[in-house]
Design an enzyme around this catalytic site. Sequence first.
Site, PDB file in Angstrom:
ATOM      1  N   ASP A  98       0.849  -1.191   0.000  1.00 17.05           N
ATOM      2  CA  ASP A  98       0.000   0.000   0.000  1.00 17.05           C
ATOM      3  C   ASP A  98       0.880   1.235   0.000  1.00 17.05           C
ATOM      4  OD1 ASP A  98       0.863  -0.666   2.522  1.00 17.05           O
ATOM      5  OD2 ASP A  98      -1.142  -1.051   3.310  1.00 17.05           O
ATOM      6  N   CYS A 157       1.294   4.261   9.457  1.00 19.11           N
ATOM      7  CA  CYS A 157       0.828   2.871   9.398  1.00 19.11           C
ATOM      8  C   CYS A 157       1.860   2.015   8.664  1.00 19.11           C
ATOM      9  CB  CYS A 157      -0.541   2.794   8.725  1.00 19.11           C
ATOM     10  SG  CYS A 157      -1.430   1.272   9.142  1.00 19.11           S
ATOM     11  N   HIS A 168       3.334   2.369   5.696  1.00 17.19           N
ATOM     12  CA  HIS A 168       3.303   2.156   4.253  1.00 17.19           C
ATOM     13  C   HIS A 168       4.620   2.591   3.590  1.00 17.19           C
ATOM     14  CE1 HIS A 168      -1.417   2.162   4.268  1.00 17.19           C
ATOM     15  NE2 HIS A 168      -0.899   1.460   5.248  1.00 17.19           N
ATOM     16  N   GLU A 172      -5.942   3.079   3.396  1.00 16.50           N
ATOM     17  CA  GLU A 172      -6.584   3.598   4.619  1.00 16.50           C
ATOM     18  C   GLU A 172      -8.000   4.065   4.325  1.00 16.50           C
ATOM     19  OE1 GLU A 172      -5.375   3.242   7.498  1.00 16.50           O
ATOM     20  OE2 GLU A 172      -3.233   2.966   7.176  1.00 16.50           O
ATOM     21  N   HIS A 220       2.277  -6.562   6.652  1.00 11.74           N
ATOM     22  CA  HIS A 220       2.018  -5.336   7.395  1.00 11.74           C
ATOM     23  C   HIS A 220       2.964  -5.264   8.574  1.00 11.74           C
ATOM     24  CE1 HIS A 220       0.169  -1.880   9.077  1.00 11.74           C
ATOM     25  NE2 HIS A 220      -0.650  -1.808   8.052  1.00 11.74           N
ATOM     26  N   HIS A 249      -0.922   3.906  13.654  1.00  9.44           N
ATOM     27  CA  HIS A 249      -1.756   5.110  13.661  1.00  9.44           C
ATOM     28  C   HIS A 249      -1.383   6.045  14.816  1.00  9.44           C
ATOM     29  CE1 HIS A 249      -5.224   3.235  11.060  1.00  9.44           C
ATOM     30  NE2 HIS A 249      -4.013   2.935  10.604  1.00  9.44           N
TER      31      HIS A 249
HETATM   32  C1  LIG Z   1      -3.808  -1.889   8.937  1.00  7.74           C
HETATM   33  C2  LIG Z   1      -4.762  -0.797   9.187  1.00  7.74           C
HETATM   34  O1  LIG Z   1      -4.596  -0.052  10.146  1.00  7.74           O
HETATM   35  N1  LIG Z   1      -5.774  -0.666   8.339  1.00  7.74           N
HETATM   36  C3  LIG Z   1      -6.846   0.261   8.525  1.00  7.74           C
HETATM   37  C4  LIG Z   1      -7.872   0.080   7.428  1.00  7.74           C
HETATM   38  C5  LIG Z   1      -8.950   1.131   7.456  1.00  7.74           C
HETATM   39  C6  LIG Z   1     -10.243   0.698   6.901  1.00  7.74           C
HETATM   40  C7  LIG Z   1     -11.313   1.750   6.846  1.00  7.74           C
HETATM   41  N2  LIG Z   1     -10.880   3.063   6.451  1.00  7.74           N
HETATM   42  C8  LIG Z   1     -12.003   1.815   8.194  1.00  7.74           C
HETATM   43  O2  LIG Z   1     -11.640   2.657   9.020  1.00  7.74           O
HETATM   44  O3  LIG Z   1     -12.941   1.051   8.417  1.00  7.74           O
HETATM   45  C9  LIG Z   1      -7.492   0.040   9.888  1.00  7.74           C
HETATM   46  O4  LIG Z   1      -7.969   1.044  10.462  1.00  7.74           O
HETATM   47  O5  LIG Z   1      -7.517  -1.090  10.401  1.00  7.74           O
END
Ligand SMILES: CC(=O)N[C@@H](CCC[C@H](N)C(=O)O)C(=O)O
Length: 389
Positions: A78, A103, A105, A137, A163, A356
């Site tokens: 990503d 995150c 990436h 994201e 990841h 995050h």
């Molecule tokens: C690995 C990671 O942190 N992925 C994000 C994916 C976000 C999905 C979408 N925008 C949501 O918030 O539902 C995560 O927050 O897990």
Amino acid sequence: MSDEAVTVQYDGLTLVEMRRRLHQIPEPGYEEFETQAQLLSWIATLPQTHLEVRTWRTGVLVLVHGTSPRLTFGYRTDIDGLPIVEETSYDFKSTHPGFMHACGHDMHMSIALGVLAHFASHPLKDNLLVVFQPAEEGPGGAKPMLASDEFNAWRPDVMMALHIAPEYPVGTVATREGLLFANTSELFIDLAGQGGHAAYPHRTRDMIVAGAHLITQLQSIVARNVDPLDSAVVTIGKLTGGTKQNIIAETARLEGTIRTMSMTAMTAVKARIEALVHGIEVGFECQASIDYGANYTQVWNDGPLVREFMEFVRDKDLAQVVDCPPAMTGEDFGDFLAAIPGFMFWLGVDTPYGLHHSKIEPNEAAIDVAVRVITEYVAWKSSGSTGRG
Ligand SMILES: CC(=O)N[C@@H](CCC[C@H](N)C(=O)O)C(=O)O
């Protein structure tokens, strides 16, 4: 394999230096213009004999032609960043105000560049497609990329991705058969009432109070409506409403995400959200609307393939292999895995701050670990197998 895969350089830059450069230019989903240009300029410095490059929106697809291909392997990274104000101790902080690669990436991209550089000069028997995918994201790049002509022209038979995992030491890969990451749904709720003077609440319909009640009620869903042997998360990450401390808010907006292990739980959670939101409309005499935004399919690892990968990494002593529990993180790589067999794994980067977080500083030594694991596994897979376990 020689050490070449981990000492790879692009135009005089090491993978760590490239990660640092990418760290400085985080961009939101489908706005990864500078990232795409940077990736393309680096890819152009590789030996081109076996490469074919295409762009898809702000993403990049690179096919490394095999010498006698029967299959195409896919490796995906990503490329987007997050709206976070960076607070690391780095001297290579984000130069894009309010955005950060929080995150991993930037780490993911440098690893993919390492894998690509290795196979550009050591082509496989089989084809390898390296996918630089935008908008993980949100709003999700995997589904539309999967449906695109650009991707389907080179559609892989097997796909893999990783990841970063802050909680594991460097030198660890962690994964499992079946469910690795949850089903996700974004959640946006708009409330509209009647604003007015703070001193005359009885003449208004206050959406700050309605929103506060709704947030509290939403917390009862996981506790009282989801089977305790199943699992779910309802998180509201952002609440906006009102204009000034002495003005009653006419509108409020809740933004969040739903995570579930099963689709049954996802359906049940959404039904309860709708019932509770309707209750708020009646109780607080307001109008409400719900938008579920982007939904990602769970990350489901192909059993035989991931088992074989874990055994290979263990046998070759390429990393410590952990059979880990599933996580409530989401990943639109799940959408690829719903269509193409493959797997995802966590890569230990050993940092006290979680994904995050504005202070996350992944250990860059993990880049070499990952490049070695992936290149050795893919080279072994291509040298003899049919691509399936
Ligand atoms: C690995 C990671 O942190 N992925 C994000 C994916 C976000 C999905 C979408 N925008 C949501 O918030 O539902 C995560 O927050 O897990």
